[in-house]
Scaffold this motif. Structure first.
Motif, short mmCIF file in Angstrom:
data_model
loop_
_atom_site.label_atom_id
_atom_site.label_comp_id
_atom_site.label_asym_id
_atom_site.label_seq_id
_atom_site.Cartn_x
_atom_site.Cartn_y
_atom_site.Cartn_z
N ALA A 296 54.96 -13.59 4.65
CA ALA A 296 54.13 -14.33 5.59
C ALA A 296 54.19 -13.68 6.96
O ALA A 296 55.22 -13.09 7.33
N GLY A 297 53.10 -13.79 7.68
CA GLY A 297 53.04 -13.28 9.04
C GLY A 297 52.84 -14.42 10.02
O GLY A 297 52.00 -15.31 9.79
N MET A 298 53.61 -14.40 11.11
CA MET A 298 53.48 -15.43 12.14
C MET A 298 52.45 -14.97 13.17
O MET A 298 52.72 -14.08 13.97
N ARG A 299 51.29 -15.52 13.10
CA ARG A 299 50.26 -15.22 14.09
C ARG A 299 49.34 -16.42 14.23
O ARG A 299 49.17 -17.23 13.33
N LYS A 300 48.74 -16.53 15.41
CA LYS A 300 47.82 -17.63 15.69
C LYS A 300 46.45 -17.06 15.99
O LYS A 300 46.33 -16.08 16.72
N ILE A 301 45.43 -17.65 15.44
CA ILE A 301 44.06 -17.31 15.80
C ILE A 301 43.34 -18.60 16.15
O ILE A 301 43.50 -19.63 15.50
N HIS A 302 42.56 -18.54 17.22
CA HIS A 302 41.76 -19.70 17.57
C HIS A 302 40.63 -19.29 18.50
O HIS A 302 40.63 -18.19 19.07
N VAL A 303 39.67 -20.18 18.64
CA VAL A 303 38.54 -19.99 19.54
C VAL A 303 38.77 -20.86 20.77
O VAL A 303 39.11 -22.04 20.66
N GLU A 304 38.60 -20.26 21.92
CA GLU A 304 38.73 -20.99 23.19
C GLU A 304 37.56 -20.58 24.08
O GLU A 304 37.48 -19.44 24.54
N GLY A 305 36.64 -21.51 24.27
CA GLY A 305 35.43 -21.17 25.01
C GLY A 305 34.65 -20.12 24.25
O GLY A 305 34.42 -20.24 23.05
N ASN A 306 34.25 -19.05 24.94
CA ASN A 306 33.49 -17.99 24.28
C ASN A 306 34.36 -16.79 23.97
O ASN A 306 33.85 -15.68 23.82
#
Length: 606
Positions: A296-306
């Motif tokens: 497993a890899g610890m990473r975060k992806i998300h959208v914030e505004g544009n």
């Protein structure tokens, strides 16, 4: 006697080594859910084409072997299959014998297929044991009651494939006899590894591992084949040989284990660190009944505004379109090394990831993307199925669900693209409403299965989307720059009559470039590309740099996808030839694609 034993062992090892070399695609096909005891069924099978689809009447499911030979897992259209039949194949049959090792007695025997295009029926000694619809999704069948005696058994696989009927997803497979434009040689039948493994009745059937970077933890959600009182589940996270976390819980349908990690290490293209994961299942007496290895890899992806964020910082995507075709294997890579090498070539050209286009890539590709630090957008081969047709929807949705569940643990996958260029959407009538409903349904289903952003329909036509994507193959850099100018608050889109209005999502041009440059005609007698090709190689470099600079200069842009990584048959607009040899001075190519807009700093932190 001792010397004879040594000689015997040496001969056995030598024979095993030769067998391993001879066996095509011998590596374990599912690296995020790996068991040590398994049997690879690739290699020589027998087959028969069934052009009249009369095989059921002729009871071919009772076959003890067919006259012709084929090498699995390569499709019959490919060179590596040993067949190379490139005309349409509406149906065909496969056969081989299987035998279960004595050590598997007392466990369930699962037969796995990585991918078979399109409809599959599986028979053991003439008994139907499974049916499956979907050319890109894996499936398994429990054949225990048919093979538990340990004797040889006849495994027969029936395949049907009609890519011209408008109801099955086909991707870039050509509906005409000759490949043309951006459509290529077809794939029929088995095209990914076939294998068997023994699994305890209480064993794991799947696991969903969700990284939670902000809280320094993983959430582990296991599913079990069956349950009994007192059954437990254990998960261990390791950094090399060091155990960094261990959690245990009572097995249940709703078990969800939070696993906290001290001094967490993140995964990114700049540092693709992976934790090794071991998952154990114990019965009510505390006996270990199943072990699965993963990572497993610890990473975060998300959208914030544009903006698109990776590990809580805005991240600029420099993707390349990868269609996953090979001269000798078509949809199937000739080797595991070939999968890894494609990623290495892309990184050497200056890209930090790929949009995997109109094909579900093999799990081993995602493994190498995880290992090497390579961002990808997962995509369905949606072309070929008219989404206004109810049967198309019925074929598409379960296949897409299976693919998302198969791949959702890979840290390298950072977005989902279920559809590409839905040209079939008509104007303002009932069919248009059905089309839009289909897109919205799949968008919501995808979000119910996973947390990643969803690009509903790459390029067109957007209905509900987390990412705003457009396509343009404008070859003039100045005209491309002009297209991106916001006028009266209106952002670029493919068709304002069909697209919903842009609402501030991260903006990507996820197809552009496609500059035609022909080196030779080794793989096709005709050449195709977007627009008029440059006259000189210097003109190519100038045009390429101008297009990339025009995209990078757009203030609201979050990244791009350049078309494409390699030539594919007659489509000759890759930065590499179809055989993966360079077409250009790759240092110059890398210098162009390595550029990052000033407001993005991640690549300068290396």
């Amino acid at each position: 006697m001792h010397l004879i034993s040594k000689i015997g062992c040496a001969l056995l090892l030598a024979f095993s080594a030769l067998t391993a070399v001879a066996l095509p695609r011998a590596e374990y096909p599912r690296p995020q859910f790996e068991r040590q005891d398994w049997q690879n069924l690739n290699g020589e099978w027998t087959y028969e084409f069934d052009f009249g689809k009369s095989g059921m009447n002729r009871k071919l499911y009772d076959s003890k072997g067919f006259a012709d030979k084929i090498t699995v897992p390569f499709c019959p259209e490919s060179v590596l299959s040993g067949v190379q039949h490139t005309d349409f194949i509406p149906a065909m049959w496969y056969h081989r014998q299987i035998q279960i090792p004595a050590s598997w007695q007392g466990k369930r025997t699962l037969l796995h297929f990585g991918g078979v295009d399109f409809f599959t029926a599986v028979y053991v000694d003439g008994h139907l044991v499974a049916r499956h619809w979907g050319g890109n999704s894996p499936f398994s069948c429990d054949i225990t009651k048919y093979v538990a005696d340990g004797k040889p058994h006849d495994l027969v696989v029936r395949v049907e494939d009609d890519l011209r009927n408008g109801t099955q997803p086909t991707g870039k497979q050509c509906g005409d006899y000759y490949s043309q434009g951006c459509h290529y040689t077809r794939t029929t039948g088995i095209w990914q590894t076939v294998w068997m493994e023994p699994v305890d009745g209480l064993g794991l059937s799947s696991v969903y591992i969700v990284p939670d970077l902000d809280n320094s933890r993983f959430i582990v959600n296991p599913e079990f084949a069956s349950l009994e009182g007192g059954q437990t589940f254990e998960v261990i996270f390791k950094d090399g040989d060091k155990v960094v976390a261990r959690e245990k819980g009572v097995a249940s349908p709703v078990l969800s284990l939070p696993v906290r990690i001290k001094n967490v290490k993140t995964w990114s293209p700049e540092d693709p660190f992976l934790y090794d994961v071991v998952m154990n299942v114990y019965d009510k007496d505390g006996k270990l009944v199943d072990t699965v290895d993963s990572y497993a890899g610890m990473r975060k992806i998300h959208v914030e505004g544009n903006r698109y964020y990776l590990n809580n910082e805005p991240y600029y995507l420099r993707l390349v379109l990868d269609q996953g075709f090979y001269p000798d294997g078509i949809w199937t890579a000739p080797s595991d090394d070939a999968l890894r090498r494609d990623i290495e070539l892309s990184k050497e050209a200056g890209f930090n990831g790929a949009r995997l286009h109109q094909k579900v890539f093999e799990e081993r590709f995602h493994y190498w993307a995880d290992k090497l630090g390579y961002l990808t957008w997962g995509e369905a081969p949606s072309w070929g199925a008219n989404m206004n047709n109810p049967l198309s929807a019925r074929n598409f949705i379960p296949e897409w669900e299976t693919v998302v569940v198969r791949d959702r643990n890979h840290p390298s996958i950072i977005a989902w693209t279920p559809f590409n260029e839905t040209w079939e959407r008509p104007d303002n009538d009932e069919a248009a409403l059905q089309h839009d409903r289909m897109i919205e349904d799949v968008y919501r289903i995808t979000h119910n299965l996973d947390y990643r952003p969803v690009n509903d329909a790459s390029g067109n036509y957007h209905v509900i989307t987390d990412l705003w994507t457009v396509h343009s193959y404008e070859q003039n850099p100045e005209k491309l720059a002009e297209w991106f100018v916001v006028k009266d608050g209106k952002y670029p889109c493919q068709d304002p009559r069909r697209d919903v209005p842009y609402s501030g999502q991260p903006f990507f041009i996820d197809e552009f470039g496609g500059i035609k440059w022909v080196v030779g005609k080794e793989f096709s007698d005709i050449s195709w590309g977007y627009g008029e090709g440059p006259r000189t190689v210097e003109e190519f470099y100038d045009r390429l740099e101008g297009l990339v600079d025009a995209v990078n200069a757009v203030p609201y842009m979050s990244g791009y996808c350049y078309t494409q990584l390699t030539d594919v048959e007659q489509e000759q607009n890759g930065v590499y030839n179809y055989d993966r040899t360079p077409k250009f001075d790759m240092e110059r190519i890398r210098a162009i694609f390595s550029k990052v807009p000033a407001q993005f700093t991640h690549d300068r932190k290396k």
